[in-house]
Design an enzyme around this catalytic site. Structure first.
Site, PDB file in Angstrom:
ATOM      1  CB  CYS A 105      -1.086   0.266   1.263  1.00 39.85           C
ATOM      2  SG  CYS A 105      -1.336  -1.638   1.939  1.00 39.85           S
ATOM      3  CB  SER A 118     -11.825  -5.976   6.848  1.00 39.09           C
ATOM      4  OG  SER A 118     -11.272  -5.952   5.469  1.00 39.09           O
ATOM      5  CG  ASP A 140      -7.426  -0.132   5.331  1.00 37.91           C
ATOM      6  OD1 ASP A 140      -7.462  -0.158   4.198  1.00 37.91           O
ATOM      7  OD2 ASP A 140      -7.747  -1.138   5.889  1.00 37.91           O
TER       8      ASP A 140
END
Length: 579
Positions: free
Chosen positions: A58, A481, A132
């Site tokens: 990420c 999630s 996230d």
């Protein structure tokens, strides 16, 4: 030789405190030590903040993209100063003690970016984030500081390929359940894990990272269509250059983060989450972002908007496609054009372009592709992909993702099977120590009680992998999630650690969850709940008696308000850029 005429007047910018006048000669000497020229020292100083690290795909491309953003700042007569902050990557933190650090990292990101900006008197920020919690954390810092700000998403991962089909990390989590059930060999599992994540970038489905990337555009803090291109695409660098140039334009026009993040723009963001079937975590992050601006916008406000928003973008986990597919059919601007056409967003909200949403969308086609983005008039369903719940089991609300679920599976009544933590539930699921028709209850996983409000993807994915996703329900005061599917209710509040009703449940209590009517209740009278509350022995003791997680547990507030750790913009006695 005379110094060149500056392009910006620094007399009212924060960086004047470290670069202007004879008293700041020692400060300037540090800048000369880093090879800066006199001209660069006297230009606006722009923080280029990234969450770059080697923890996960990420974040791995953020350093490259930061260099491109710096080029844009320099081209527009600013001086970029790059710095980094932490991230905790949920996919790697998932299913063990590391997940306790995830939500707390959102606050740490916002705090460390704020401290770096304040300490060095930077005038504006370009913030790049990939995973996230780093997205809302970075945007929270921008809103808290209220400086000219442009957000840049690091981009999504490319889908993996196995036997001719697209696969994502969600498939790997669910494959663990299939492996436990004996439906997949160890060799097949290893083959999948090696191909599911083939590049840099955040998880490709409409999980939390891509949901909050869509929010960054919808709320106006990111350039139109900047969130769509996958991380490996070199075209991302063009958006980064443009973002660096854009922040200099915002300085020139004195357009600050709170001029962009308003009640109306928060409503726009919630619309985009709902119509794309986004992550339930948006119900936590949007109130937290509002809190930074001193705007009262809680979980119930978010869910009211979800309730009246059609779901018309077919993305994983409820649908078929990933972020790359959305980008290729027009991205977030195309989605917003559909919403604007239906009168569902406020077109007069300002964005980082210096123009309004409506002006930004003027050149965007209003013809949806009909495959990834359905026409708003003929949606996948008439209400949003995420639903808010309330009742005697959750007086402060709860949230459930229903994107892709048939209506008959959005109502569930069954006896409770109570687990005191996620590990106990996961072991029971692995051993199949549960029955069809039950409501699995995982408590003591809220922000205080966990501490850290862990996500439950390992447990829910194992259930899906066992083929049980539609045969039972699961509720928790923790989180799920964005990749979770099945009838899974999170954010149940008040949490068990403060004596919320979820902490009073016993095995066999009959629980009803109705996503159609928005109800979550237990078949107990008010008197019985009061008796149990009087008998409650207080919160479960945790092993976190010191350190960052202890500190977080002392400070963190309720989930309904975004699980925030400070009083918020409403209580500020100053504005940082005006000091």
């Amino acid at each position: 030789m005379d110094a060149p005429t500056p392009k910006f007047d620094k007399s009212k910018l924060p960086s004047r405190h470290v670069t202007e006048g004879p008293a700041r000669a020692p400060h300037r000497s540090y800048y000369y030590a880093m090879g800066m020229t006199e001209e660069e020292i006297h230009q606006p100083l722009v923080g280029v903040a990234t969450c770059w690290n080697e923890a996960a795909p990420c974040n791995i491309a953020l350093s490259r993209q930061a260099q491109a953003a710096k080029i844009g700042v320099k081209a527009a007569h600013g001086t970029p100063r790059e710095f980094t902050t932490i991230t905790v990557t949920d996919g790697i933190a998932m299913g063990h003690e590391g997940m306790r650090s995830s939500l707390a990292s959102r606050e740490a990101i916002a705090d460390t970016v704020e401290l770096t900006m304040r300490g060095h008197c930077y005038d504006a920020i370009v913030g790049l984030a990939g995973c996230d919690k780093s997205l809302p954390g970075m945007m929270m810092a921008m809103i808290r500081l209220n400086v000219p700000s442009v957000f840049v998403y690091g981009g999504s991962i490319l889908p993996g390929k196995l036997d001719g089909k697209d696969v994502t990390v969600q498939d790997v989590f669910e494959a663990v359940g299939r492996h436990q059930a004996g439906d997949m060999t160890t060799c097949e599992l290893e083959k999948l894990e090696q191909v599911a994540c083939p590049s840099a970038g955040a998880c490709g489905g409409q999980f939390t990272a891509n949901t909050m990337a869509c929010v960054s555009e919808a709320i106006g803090l990111a350039l139109p269509n900047s969130s769509g291109a996958p991380a490996p695409y070199e075209s991302r660098d063009e958006y980064c250059v443009a973002s660096g140039e854009a922040v200099m334009n915002l300085i020139a026009k004195n357009i600050r983060a709170r001029d962009i993040v308003t009640r109306k723009s928060l409503e726009n963001a919630a619309r985009v989450v709902a119509c794309t079937g986004g992550s339930t975590n948006a119900g936590l992050h949007l109130p937290a972002m509002a809190h930074e601006a001193g705007i009262d916008f809680d979980l119930f406000d978010v869910c009211e908007i979800f309730k009246s928003t059609p779901y018309f973008v077919d993305l994983k986990p409820g649908g078929q496609y990933v972020a790359k597919d959305l980008y290729e059919v027009g991205g977030v601007p195309m989605v917003m054009k559909q919403l604007l056409k239906a009168g569902l967003i406020h077109g007069d909200c300002l964005t980082v372009t210096g123009k309004t949403i409506a002006e930004d969308l003027e050149s965007v086609s209003d013809v949806a592709d009909g495959r990834v983005i359905y026409p708003v008039e003929t949606p996948l369903s008439k209400t949003g992909g995420v639903v808010g719940l309330k009742g005697n089991l959750a007086p402060e609300g709860a949230i459930v993702k229903v994107a892709g679920m048939e209506a008959q599976h959005q109502r569930f009544t069954g006896p409770a099977r109570v687990f005191e933590c996620e590990e106990d539930a996961f072991e029971a699921v692995k051993a199949r120590k549960y029955e069809e028709g039950e409501v699995l209850v995982i408590r003591n996983e809220g922000p205080k009680g966990g501490p850290g409000m862990r996500e439950m993807l390992s447990t829910t994915a194992a259930l899906s992998g066992q083929g049980m996703g539609k045969k039972l329900a699961l509720i928790t005061d923790g989180r799920f999630s964005g990749a979770t599917r099945g009838f899974c209710v999170g954010h149940v509040g008040p949490e068990a650690a403060v004596g919320g009703p979820i902490g009073l449940l016993k095995d066999g209590d009959v629980i009803t969850i109705d996503a159609i009517s928005g109800e979550i209740s237990v078949a107990l009278s008010d008197d019985e709940l009061a008796v149990r509350k009087a008998e409650w022995k207080g919160p479960r003791q945790t092993i976190y008696g010191a350190g960052a997680l202890w500190k977080y547990a002392q400070l963190v507030g309720s989930t309904v308000k975004g699980a925030v750790t400070h009083p918020g913009g409403e209580h500020e006695g100053h504005s940082y850029p005006d000091l």
